[in-house]
Design a protein around this motif. Structure first.
Motif, PDB file in Angstrom:
ATOM      1  N   PRO A  43      23.117   3.528  -6.973  1.00 26.82           N
ATOM      2  CA  PRO A  43      22.582   3.635  -8.331  1.00 26.82           C
ATOM      3  C   PRO A  43      21.053   3.622  -8.321  1.00 26.82           C
ATOM      4  O   PRO A  43      20.428   3.017  -7.459  1.00 26.82           O
ATOM      5  N   ILE A  44      20.479   4.308  -9.289  1.00 23.65           N
ATOM      6  CA  ILE A  44      19.026   4.332  -9.431  1.00 23.65           C
ATOM      7  C   ILE A  44      18.664   3.245 -10.428  1.00 23.65           C
ATOM      8  O   ILE A  44      18.924   3.370 -11.614  1.00 23.65           O
ATOM      9  N   LYS A  45      18.054   2.177  -9.920  1.00 25.32           N
ATOM     10  CA  LYS A  45      17.747   1.010 -10.751  1.00 25.32           C
ATOM     11  C   LYS A  45      16.252   0.806 -10.976  1.00 25.32           C
ATOM     12  O   LYS A  45      15.864   0.172 -11.944  1.00 25.32           O
ATOM     13  N   THR A  46      15.438   1.320 -10.084  1.00 29.30           N
ATOM     14  CA  THR A  46      13.997   1.074 -10.165  1.00 29.30           C
ATOM     15  C   THR A  46      13.232   2.388 -10.092  1.00 29.30           C
ATOM     16  O   THR A  46      13.791   3.434  -9.728  1.00 29.30           O
ATOM     17  N   THR A  47      11.961   2.322 -10.408  1.00 26.08           N
ATOM     18  CA  THR A  47      11.100   3.494 -10.293  1.00 26.08           C
ATOM     19  C   THR A  47      11.051   3.971  -8.849  1.00 26.08           C
ATOM     20  O   THR A  47      11.036   5.173  -8.584  1.00 26.08           O
ATOM     21  N   ARG A  48      11.056   3.035  -7.939  1.00 28.81           N
ATOM     22  CA  ARG A  48      11.039   3.396  -6.516  1.00 28.81           C
ATOM     23  C   ARG A  48      12.311   4.161  -6.138  1.00 28.81           C
ATOM     24  O   ARG A  48      12.248   5.164  -5.428  1.00 28.81           O
ATOM     25  N   ASP A  49      13.471   3.685  -6.611  1.00 32.59           N
ATOM     26  CA  ASP A  49      14.732   4.401  -6.373  1.00 32.59           C
ATOM     27  C   ASP A  49      14.668   5.810  -6.961  1.00 32.59           C
ATOM     28  O   ASP A  49      15.106   6.780  -6.347  1.00 32.59           O
ATOM     29  N   TYR A  50      14.126   5.899  -8.170  1.00 29.86           N
ATOM     30  CA  TYR A  50      14.005   7.186  -8.869  1.00 29.86           C
ATOM     31  C   TYR A  50      13.125   8.147  -8.076  1.00 29.86           C
ATOM     32  O   TYR A  50      13.503   9.304  -7.859  1.00 29.86           O
ATOM     33  N   ASP A  51      11.965   7.676  -7.648  1.00 30.40           N
ATOM     34  CA  ASP A  51      11.055   8.523  -6.863  1.00 30.40           C
ATOM     35  C   ASP A  51      11.708   8.989  -5.563  1.00 30.40           C
ATOM     36  O   ASP A  51      11.562  10.149  -5.169  1.00 30.40           O
ATOM     37  N   ARG A  52      12.433   8.094  -4.921  1.00 32.09           N
ATOM     38  CA  ARG A  52      13.111   8.427  -3.670  1.00 32.09           C
ATOM     39  C   ARG A  52      14.172   9.504  -3.925  1.00 32.09           C
ATOM     40  O   ARG A  52      14.290  10.472  -3.165  1.00 32.09           O
ATOM     41  N   ALA A  53      14.920   9.354  -5.012  1.00 31.81           N
ATOM     42  CA  ALA A  53      15.958  10.329  -5.343  1.00 31.81           C
ATOM     43  C   ALA A  53      15.338  11.691  -5.664  1.00 31.81           C
ATOM     44  O   ALA A  53      15.870  12.731  -5.247  1.00 31.81           O
ATOM     45  N   LEU A  54      14.228  11.699  -6.385  1.00 28.63           N
ATOM     46  CA  LEU A  54      13.559  12.968  -6.691  1.00 28.63           C
ATOM     47  C   LEU A  54      13.086  13.673  -5.428  1.00 28.63           C
ATOM     48  O   LEU A  54      13.224  14.897  -5.293  1.00 28.63           O
ATOM     49  N   ARG A  55      12.526  12.905  -4.505  1.00 30.80           N
ATOM     50  CA  ARG A  55      12.077  13.501  -3.238  1.00 30.80           C
ATOM     51  C   ARG A  55      13.260  14.105  -2.476  1.00 30.80           C
ATOM     52  O   ARG A  55      13.165  15.193  -1.911  1.00 30.80           O
ATOM     53  N   ARG A  56      14.374  13.391  -2.486  1.00 27.96           N
ATOM     54  CA  ARG A  56      15.561  13.878  -1.771  1.00 27.96           C
ATOM     55  C   ARG A  56      16.117  15.134  -2.446  1.00 27.96           C
ATOM     56  O   ARG A  56      16.497  16.089  -1.763  1.00 27.96           O
ATOM     57  N   ILE A  57      16.138  15.136  -3.765  1.00 28.47           N
ATOM     58  CA  ILE A  57      16.604  16.322  -4.487  1.00 28.47           C
ATOM     59  C   ILE A  57      15.728  17.519  -4.146  1.00 28.47           C
ATOM     60  O   ILE A  57      16.223  18.631  -3.945  1.00 28.47           O
ATOM     61  N   GLU A  58      14.433  17.291  -4.073  1.00 31.00           N
ATOM     62  CA  GLU A  58      13.507  18.368  -3.713  1.00 31.00           C
ATOM     63  C   GLU A  58      13.858  18.951  -2.347  1.00 31.00           C
ATOM     64  O   GLU A  58      13.826  20.167  -2.147  1.00 31.00           O
ATOM     65  N   GLN A  59      14.222  18.092  -1.410  1.00 33.64           N
ATOM     66  CA  GLN A  59      14.600  18.540  -0.067  1.00 33.64           C
ATOM     67  C   GLN A  59      15.912  19.323  -0.084  1.00 33.64           C
ATOM     68  O   GLN A  59      16.131  20.182   0.764  1.00 33.64           O
ATOM     69  N   LEU A  60      16.775  19.013  -1.030  1.00 32.92           N
ATOM     70  CA  LEU A  60      18.109  19.605  -1.073  1.00 32.92           C
ATOM     71  C   LEU A  60      18.223  20.834  -1.980  1.00 32.92           C
ATOM     72  O   LEU A  60      19.303  21.411  -2.092  1.00 32.92           O
ATOM     73  N   MET A  61      17.153  21.231  -2.633  1.00 36.52           N
ATOM     74  CA  MET A  61      17.231  22.282  -3.637  1.00 36.52           C
ATOM     75  C   MET A  61      17.826  23.597  -3.131  1.00 36.52           C
ATOM     76  O   MET A  61      18.454  24.311  -3.885  1.00 36.52           O
ATOM     77  N   ASP A  62      17.669  23.916  -1.884  1.00 38.07           N
ATOM     78  CA  ASP A  62      18.197  25.171  -1.340  1.00 38.07           C
ATOM     79  C   ASP A  62      19.552  24.992  -0.659  1.00 38.07           C
ATOM     80  O   ASP A  62      20.033  25.911   0.005  1.00 38.07           O
TER      81      ASP A  62
END
Length: 77
Positions: free
Chosen positions: A5-24
């Motif tokens: 689960p995304i509970k903190t801003t740090r978790d959110y930022d980490r998830a966004l970075r990972r999504i960016e890596q997975l976009m393709d």
């Protein structure tokens, strides 16, 4: 793939970075599945913590009128 689960801003930022890596990622692949799981988690976090309220209807009309160069002056025949 460590999904949590995304509970903190740090978790959110980490998830966004990972999504960016997975976009393709190809749908149905391991990375594509990870993207499919992460995306709704980020969307839920954003809806809760970064909600964008709709504008006041009158303000929206005034904004649109301004963009179109319209005024509130009544049209006279």
């Amino acid at each position: 793939m460590a999904i949590a689960p995304i509970k903190t801003t740090r978790d959110y930022d980490r998830a966004l970075r990972r999504i960016e890596q997975l976009m393709d990622a190809k749908p149905g692949s391991k990375n594509g599945d990870e993207l499919d799981v992460l995306t709704p988690l980020v969307e839920a976090y954003e809806a809760k913590h970064h909600a964008i309220c709709p504008p006041d209807p009158i303000d929206a009309i005034k904004f649109r009128m301004d963009r179109l160069g319209m005024t509130r002056t009544p049209h006279r025949s």
